[in-house]
Design a protein around this motif. Structure first.
Motif, PDB file in Angstrom:
ATOM      1  N   GLN A   5      25.850  13.489 -21.260  1.00  0.00           N
ATOM      2  CA  GLN A   5      25.073  14.225 -22.252  1.00  0.00           C
ATOM      3  C   GLN A   5      23.734  14.631 -21.626  1.00  0.00           C
ATOM      4  OE1 GLN A   5      22.123  13.817 -24.231  1.00  0.00           O
ATOM      5  NE2 GLN A   5      22.660  15.675 -25.348  1.00  0.00           N
ATOM      6  N   ASP A  60      20.552  17.839 -21.827  1.00  0.00           N
ATOM      7  CA  ASP A  60      20.012  18.985 -22.555  1.00  0.00           C
ATOM      8  C   ASP A  60      19.289  19.918 -21.588  1.00  0.00           C
ATOM      9  OD1 ASP A  60      20.897  17.800 -24.922  1.00  0.00           O
ATOM     10  OD2 ASP A  60      18.960  16.839 -25.307  1.00  0.00           O
ATOM     11  N   VAL A 105      16.473  22.742 -22.333  1.00  0.00           N
ATOM     12  CA  VAL A 105      15.676  23.283 -23.435  1.00  0.00           C
ATOM     13  C   VAL A 105      14.333  23.803 -22.915  1.00  0.00           C
ATOM     14  CG1 VAL A 105      16.753  21.788 -25.174  1.00  0.00           C
ATOM     15  CG2 VAL A 105      14.713  20.997 -23.972  1.00  0.00           C
ATOM     16  N   SER A 133      28.517  16.981 -22.971  1.00  0.00           N
ATOM     17  CA  SER A 133      27.908  17.528 -24.174  1.00  0.00           C
ATOM     18  C   SER A 133      26.427  17.762 -23.927  1.00  0.00           C
ATOM     19  CB  SER A 133      28.095  16.569 -25.355  1.00  0.00           C
ATOM     20  OG  SER A 133      27.460  15.323 -25.083  1.00  0.00           O
ATOM     21  N   THR A 156      22.603  20.050 -25.561  1.00  0.00           N
ATOM     22  CA  THR A 156      21.954  21.115 -26.307  1.00  0.00           C
ATOM     23  C   THR A 156      21.333  22.091 -25.332  1.00  0.00           C
ATOM     24  OG1 THR A 156      21.483  19.702 -28.206  1.00  0.00           O
ATOM     25  CG2 THR A 156      20.105  21.648 -27.938  1.00  0.00           C
ATOM     26  N   SER A 206      18.907  25.140 -25.770  1.00  0.00           N
ATOM     27  CA  SER A 206      18.119  25.732 -26.849  1.00  0.00           C
ATOM     28  C   SER A 206      16.765  26.216 -26.351  1.00  0.00           C
ATOM     29  CB  SER A 206      17.921  24.703 -27.967  1.00  0.00           C
ATOM     30  OG  SER A 206      17.229  25.258 -29.055  1.00  0.00           O
ATOM     31  N   ILE A 261      29.004  21.753 -26.694  1.00  0.00           N
ATOM     32  CA  ILE A 261      27.556  21.909 -26.672  1.00  0.00           C
ATOM     33  C   ILE A 261      27.066  22.769 -27.831  1.00  0.00           C
ATOM     34  CG2 ILE A 261      27.506  21.676 -24.171  1.00  0.00           C
ATOM     35  CD1 ILE A 261      26.892  24.627 -23.932  1.00  0.00           C
ATOM     36  N   SER A 262      25.777  22.670 -28.062  1.00  0.00           N
ATOM     37  CA  SER A 262      25.084  23.519 -29.029  1.00  0.00           C
ATOM     38  C   SER A 262      24.265  24.540 -28.254  1.00  0.00           C
ATOM     39  CB  SER A 262      24.177  22.663 -29.916  1.00  0.00           C
ATOM     40  OG  SER A 262      23.366  23.484 -30.731  1.00  0.00           O
ATOM     41  N   THR A 298      21.707  27.432 -29.025  1.00  0.00           N
ATOM     42  CA  THR A 298      20.931  27.999 -30.122  1.00  0.00           C
ATOM     43  C   THR A 298      19.585  28.526 -29.643  1.00  0.00           C
ATOM     44  OG1 THR A 298      19.948  25.841 -30.666  1.00  0.00           O
ATOM     45  CG2 THR A 298      21.985  26.436 -31.824  1.00  0.00           C
TER      46      THR A 298
END
Length: 248
Positions: free
Chosen positions: A101, A103, A105, A137, A139, A141, A161-162, A164
């Motif tokens: 996991q 991210d 961002v 996984s 994010t 963003s 994943i997200s 956004t």
């Protein structure tokens, strides 16, 4: 010697070589970046790719010129995320998350691909995949992804994943490669919402450049995304596929 021990040895060897060269004054500053490209186990085109950084947190500027990947993550690498970074110059990928996991961002990823850009099917800004066999996984963003050769953000091979509130900007009308802004493919799942996806247009009509490409995805939730100057806003080939062959 296997796994993390090999990686530690590679880092030590690279650092020792750099220190020795600097001590005798034989290594110009421009060459130091190339020697710090560290081998990974991530394969493309029959070769293990190199990375400017293996795991860990990335903030500030990461110039990956001369390397295949900006930062590479898999389950064996140190924990960390990409936050407030500016990553550029890699040939294949800006960021690869291959297990675990992580991210990405509040960051900028740019100038990913060959120099100059051409029709080779690589050059992706942010790439999530579960090829390591470990669930992947994260994010993605509030990022700005631009000047990539093939694709902006990709979730593939079972990643989840997200995606956004990103701005993903292609090269505009080109005749040498069909770019895609965001791609979810091959069993991956994603939330794709609030993104601005611009300037993906392949002028020959044999293939289509897509703002958002869904190809054999396992599940995708799409909210309100803004498209401008994309040849096709969304290409949805779902789980059953079609005759379009995106970059795996």
């Amino acid at each position: 010697m296997k796994g993390p021990s090999v990686r530690r040895l590679r880092r030590l060897l690279s650092a020792s070589a750099l220190i020795a060269a600097l001590a005798v004054g034989s290594l110009p500053a421009a060459a130091s970046a190339a020697i710090l490209c560290v081998p990974t186990t991530f394969m493309r085109d029959g070769n293990p790719l190199t990375a400017a950084q293996l795991g860990g947190s990335v903030t500030g500027t990461l110039d990956a010129t001369g390397c295949d990947i900006g930062v590479y993550y898999d389950p064996s690498e140190p924990p960390g995320d990409v936050n407030g970074a500016a990553i550029s110059g890699a040939k294949y990928f800006g960021v690869v998350v291959n297990g675990g996991q992580r991210d990405v961002v509040h960051s900028a990823v740019s100038n990913i691909g060959n120099t100059p850009f051409d029709g080779s099917q690589h050059g992706i800004g942010i790439y999530y995949t579960a090829e390591s066999g470990t669930p992947t996984s994260g994010t993605v963003s509030d990022d700005n992804v631009s000047r990539y050769q093939k694709g902006g953000i990709v979730a593939t091979q079972g990643a989840s994943i997200s995606i956004t509130n990103n701005t993903v900007t292609g090269l505009g009308s080109v005749d040498f490669i069909a770019q895609n802004g965001i791609q979810v493919s091959y069993g991956a799942t994603a939330e794709v919402n609030g993104n601005s996806i611009y300037n993906h247009d392949y002028t020959p009509k044999a293939y289509i450049a897509c703002g958002l490409l869904l190809y054999q995805a396992s599940g995708v939730s799409t909210g309100t995304n803004l498209y401008r100057h994309d040849e096709s806003n969304m290409c949805n080939f779902g789980k059953g596929g079609g005759n379009f062959s995106p970059t795996p």
